[in-house]
Design an enzyme around this catalytic site. Sequence first.
Site, short mmCIF file in Angstrom:
data_model
loop_
_atom_site.label_atom_id
_atom_site.label_comp_id
_atom_site.label_asym_id
_atom_site.label_seq_id
_atom_site.Cartn_x
_atom_site.Cartn_y
_atom_site.Cartn_z
N GLY A 12 0.80 -1.23 0.00
CA GLY A 12 0.00 0.00 0.00
C GLY A 12 0.83 1.28 0.00
O GLY A 12 0.44 2.29 -0.61
N ASN A 13 2.00 1.23 0.70
CA ASN A 13 2.81 2.46 0.81
C ASN A 13 3.49 2.85 -0.51
O ASN A 13 4.01 3.95 -0.62
CB ASN A 13 3.85 2.33 1.93
N LYS A 124 -11.46 -8.32 4.63
CA LYS A 124 -10.52 -7.43 3.94
C LYS A 124 -10.95 -5.96 4.09
O LYS A 124 -12.00 -5.56 3.61
CB LYS A 124 -10.49 -7.82 2.45
N LYS A 207 -3.83 -9.55 -2.28
CA LYS A 207 -2.90 -9.38 -3.40
C LYS A 207 -1.62 -10.20 -3.23
O LYS A 207 -1.02 -10.61 -4.23
CB LYS A 207 -2.57 -7.90 -3.63
N LYS A 269 1.19 -12.32 3.95
CA LYS A 269 2.49 -12.11 3.29
C LYS A 269 3.42 -13.30 3.53
O LYS A 269 4.03 -13.81 2.60
CB LYS A 269 3.17 -10.81 3.79
P1 ADP Z 1 0.82 -3.64 2.58
O1 ADP Z 1 -0.24 -2.60 2.58
O2 ADP Z 1 2.19 -3.09 2.39
O3 ADP Z 1 0.55 -4.80 1.68
P2 ADP Z 1 -0.04 -4.37 5.29
O4 ADP Z 1 -0.29 -3.00 5.80
O5 ADP Z 1 -1.18 -5.24 5.01
O6 ADP Z 1 0.92 -4.27 4.04
O7 ADP Z 1 0.93 -5.18 6.26
C1 ADP Z 1 2.14 -4.63 6.74
C2 ADP Z 1 1.98 -4.34 8.21
O8 ADP Z 1 1.98 -5.56 8.96
C3 ADP Z 1 3.09 -3.55 8.86
O9 ADP Z 1 2.93 -2.17 8.68
C4 ADP Z 1 2.99 -3.97 10.33
O10 ADP Z 1 2.31 -2.98 11.07
C5 ADP Z 1 2.12 -5.21 10.32
N1 ADP Z 1 2.65 -6.35 11.07
C6 ADP Z 1 1.92 -7.11 11.89
N2 ADP Z 1 2.66 -8.09 12.42
C7 ADP Z 1 3.90 -7.97 11.94
C8 ADP Z 1 5.13 -8.70 12.12
N3 ADP Z 1 5.18 -9.78 12.90
N4 ADP Z 1 6.21 -8.27 11.44
C9 ADP Z 1 6.15 -7.20 10.65
N5 ADP Z 1 5.03 -6.47 10.44
C10 ADP Z 1 3.90 -6.84 11.07
MG MG Z 2 -1.38 -1.54 4.03
#
Ligand code: ADP
Ligand code: MG
Length: 308
Positions: A12-13, A124, A207, A269
């Site tokens: 997302g970032n 979601k 995704k 992920k």
């Molecule tokens: P994106 O939007 O980049 O696909 P998400 O926001 O869904 O990713 O997921 C990333 C987030 O997961 C991080 O910002 C973090 O806050 C969270 N997170 C939760 N548990 C963990 C972990 N064990 N290690 C790393 N990040 C984690």
């Molecule tokens: Mg996100």
Amino acid sequence: MSKELVVIALGGNALIRAGQRGTFEEQLSNLSKIATYIVQLAEKYSLIITHGNGPQVGNLYLQQETTKDVPPMPLHACGAMTQSLIGYMIQQAISTADPSLDVAVVTTRVEVDPNDPAFRSPSKPIGPFYPEDRLEELKKKGWDLVHVPGKGWRRVVPSPLPRRILELNVIRRLIGNSDIVVAVGGGGIPVIKRGEGYEGVDAVIDKDLASSLLASELNASRFVILTDVDGVYLDYGKPTQRVLPELCAGEALQMVGNGMFPRGSMGPKVEAAALYTQKTGKVSVISHLDKILDAVDLRFGTRILPCK
Ligand code: ADP
Ligand code: MG
């Protein structure tokens, strides 16, 4: 000699950074920075870029509701629109960085199972965050909502598992014939089999899981998941938190199964990376977007390796 294929899933970032509203200009500007790195990678690798669409599809879906003068489009159609919108922004950003590169954006449908239990438990999050005082009003709309600590309430929709990428052959034919291919945006447009054809269903596929399926089916040399943290942490959010340099796939799947990572964020992920590694025997990596170059060459992030 043909270049090695790398599948990169943008988090997302890549499009909206913390604190931004997500205007068109903000999203394009965020992509522009990444595009310069993608251009460097394209010299060495054949690239498939995938991306999320949570905020974008939620916003677009909300716009369908708020504009009464034109017919509203269903969620799956909004998903298709975001694939094109984000694909267009990626094209614009890449051609600014290197006008000689061809970027193909593939409208990608992904088959899901109509009996997937996810249809009965929406998970979601899409669109904006809402403050507590809007909760009653939103519930009256019939929305399913989740509370995200520190951020507020957010609408949730079903997120069934990706079963089959309908455009797989089209994507395969584009590799090597186009410098960069953008595919399975937003996890793909969810469809179910209906007679001889398919019908769109209202859901948003994860995704990372859809990208993992794509990378495995294409037997890509590497699968890279880029997000807003340095890698997979143990004790995330605690004073003892630390990034794991590597995990083996079976061990990673066990940790996911034990609920060690949240379902809506790091869980899929780790699962996506591990499934790819388990199926292909190749290394995947979860890393910070700003470290894209080091991540692709396995110098940064959490590497998921085949178990010995
Ligand atoms: P994106 O939007 O980049 O696909 P998400 O926001 O869904 O990713 O997921 C990333 C987030 O997961 C991080 O910002 C973090 O806050 C969270 N997170 C939760 N548990 C963990 C972990 N064990 N290690 C790393 N990040 C984690
Ligand atoms: Mg996100």
